[in-house]
Scaffold this motif. Structure first.
Motif, PDB file in Angstrom:
ATOM      1  N   VAL A 106       1.002  -1.119   0.062  1.00  0.00           N
ATOM      2  CA  VAL A 106       0.083   0.166  -0.020  1.00  0.00           C
ATOM      3  C   VAL A 106       1.125   1.080  -0.101  1.00  0.00           C
ATOM      4  N   VAL A 107       0.467   2.323  -0.771  1.00  0.00           N
ATOM      5  CA  VAL A 107       1.137   3.490  -0.832  1.00  0.00           C
ATOM      6  C   VAL A 107       0.168   4.524  -0.367  1.00  0.00           C
ATOM      7  N   PHE A 108       0.684   5.384   0.522  1.00  0.00           N
ATOM      8  CA  PHE A 108      -0.208   6.525   0.740  1.00  0.00           C
ATOM      9  C   PHE A 108       0.863   7.531   1.309  1.00  0.00           C
ATOM     10  N   ASN A 128      -2.420   2.172  -4.319  1.00  0.00           N
ATOM     11  CA  ASN A 128      -2.295   3.574  -4.005  1.00  0.00           C
ATOM     12  C   ASN A 128      -3.653   4.213  -3.470  1.00  0.00           C
ATOM     13  N   ILE A 129      -3.349   5.069  -2.278  1.00  0.00           N
ATOM     14  CA  ILE A 129      -4.554   6.142  -1.918  1.00  0.00           C
ATOM     15  C   ILE A 129      -4.117   7.554  -2.437  1.00  0.00           C
ATOM     16  N   HIS A 130      -5.048   8.100  -3.261  1.00  0.00           N
ATOM     17  CA  HIS A 130      -4.748   9.314  -3.805  1.00  0.00           C
ATOM     18  C   HIS A 130      -5.891  10.202  -3.177  1.00  0.00           C
ATOM     19  N   LEU A 154     -17.181  16.376  -5.547  1.00  0.00           N
ATOM     20  CA  LEU A 154     -15.721  15.628  -5.904  1.00  0.00           C
ATOM     21  C   LEU A 154     -14.622  15.788  -4.922  1.00  0.00           C
ATOM     22  N   VAL A 155     -14.976  15.563  -3.688  1.00  0.00           N
ATOM     23  CA  VAL A 155     -14.049  15.843  -2.685  1.00  0.00           C
ATOM     24  C   VAL A 155     -13.954  14.401  -2.166  1.00  0.00           C
ATOM     25  N   GLY A 156     -13.083  13.637  -2.176  1.00  0.00           N
ATOM     26  CA  GLY A 156     -12.658  12.362  -1.571  1.00  0.00           C
ATOM     27  C   GLY A 156     -11.266  11.688  -1.828  1.00  0.00           C
ATOM     28  N   SER A 157     -11.314  10.403  -1.835  1.00  0.00           N
ATOM     29  CA  SER A 157     -10.076   9.634  -1.980  1.00  0.00           C
ATOM     30  C   SER A 157     -10.278   8.762  -3.094  1.00  0.00           C
ATOM     31  N   THR A 158      -9.224   8.199  -3.835  1.00  0.00           N
ATOM     32  CA  THR A 158      -9.256   7.447  -5.029  1.00  0.00           C
ATOM     33  C   THR A 158      -8.519   6.106  -4.395  1.00  0.00           C
ATOM     34  N   ASP A 167      -1.327   9.287 -10.285  1.00  0.00           N
ATOM     35  CA  ASP A 167      -2.668   8.684  -9.981  1.00  0.00           C
ATOM     36  C   ASP A 167      -3.570   8.431 -10.992  1.00  0.00           C
ATOM     37  N   SER A 168      -2.912   7.752 -12.045  1.00  0.00           N
ATOM     38  CA  SER A 168      -3.607   7.172 -13.269  1.00  0.00           C
ATOM     39  C   SER A 168      -3.959   5.782 -13.226  1.00  0.00           C
TER      40      SER A 168
END
Length: 261
Positions: A106-108, A128-130, A154-158, A167-168
């Protein structure tokens, strides 16, 4: 189960470390360390007062959502490797050998990972947590820009698969929040939603069964850069009086959105 996490050293990162340690047998953490007073000692800002004001509010929100969390050093589940922020790519894979034998990666909040380490992590299907809602907002300070653009929905995490593009990677799901007390706590709470959802889905194994969705680049609203966040922009942001309820969250724009209960 063994989990490896690449992260940083602020309270929100420490919270995530402790949370993950509760759901795995061994947690290997590469923690990149940097100042806890973001923005205050950065010479690029001419008007430091307004930058200080902004980041003070960020830190206040972090303290409210995550408390002043420190890594539990008595927890034998956690194997911690502290390094200076930005230097993880300088470490040979052989040096990280014990940290690269996990079941899930996991990457954050780490620095931008590249080179042979990125090659290894992408092959492992790393998560990955974006801090932003892709594909609409990619790059730096995405949730700030979503609010600046009057897009509170559109505020949140991906949560997506790590890829060589920023982030792609294909999207697993989005983590959102209904805690709309103020803009700073709202954005910070979406990270808490991400942390808990990732931890829960690693624990029950469902994180490995989600079908990733390739990002649709045509939906991009803004690809932001660090250099675009400056004093004038922050002034305009404070004058906007952001309305968090201006637009309701539309689940049709998201992939399997998770809301923290």
């Amino acid at each position: 189960m063994k989990v490896t996490l690449f992260t940083s050293n602020n309270y929100r990162h420490n919270y995530f470390i402790n949370l993950l340690s509760n759901i795995c047998d061994e947690l290997y953490v590469i923690q990149e360390c940097k100042t806890l007073f973001k923005g205050k000692n950065n010479e690029k800002y001419q008007n430091k007062n307004i930058i200080d004001e902004y980041f003070n509010k960020v830190l206040e929100a972090q303290d409210k959502i995550f408390k002043k969390e420190f890594v539990n050093k008595n927890n034998k589940t956690i194997k911690l490797l502290p390094v200076l922020y930005g230097e993880v790519n300088k470490l040979p894979l052989s040096f990280l050998e014990n940290f690269l034998k996990s079941d899930i990666y996991v990457v954050f909040g780490s620095s931008y990972i590249k080179g042979e380490l990125l090659d290894f992590l992408t092959k492992q299907g790393s998560i990955n947590i974006h801090a932003g809602v892709s594909p609409y907002y990619r790059g730096a300070d995405c949730n700030f820009w979503a609010l600046y653009d009057d897009n509170p929905h559109l505020v949140g995490s991906t949560i997506h698969l790590l890829s060589k593009g920023l982030d792609s990677g294909p999207i697993l799901y989005h983590a959102m929040s209904n805690l709309k007390i103020n803009p700073f706590e709202y954005t910070m709470s979406t990270l808490k939603s991400a942390f808990h959802s990732v931890s829960e889905r690693i624990q029950d194994g469902t994180i490995l069964t989600i079908k990733p969705l390739v990002q649709d680049e045509s939906k991009e609203v803004r690809y932001s850069k660090k250099s675009e966040f400056n004093e004038e922009i922050v002034k305009k942001y404070f004058k906007k009086e952001v309305n968090l309820n201006k637009k309701k969250i539309d689940s049709s724009l998201l992939k399997d959105p998770f809301f923290l209960k």
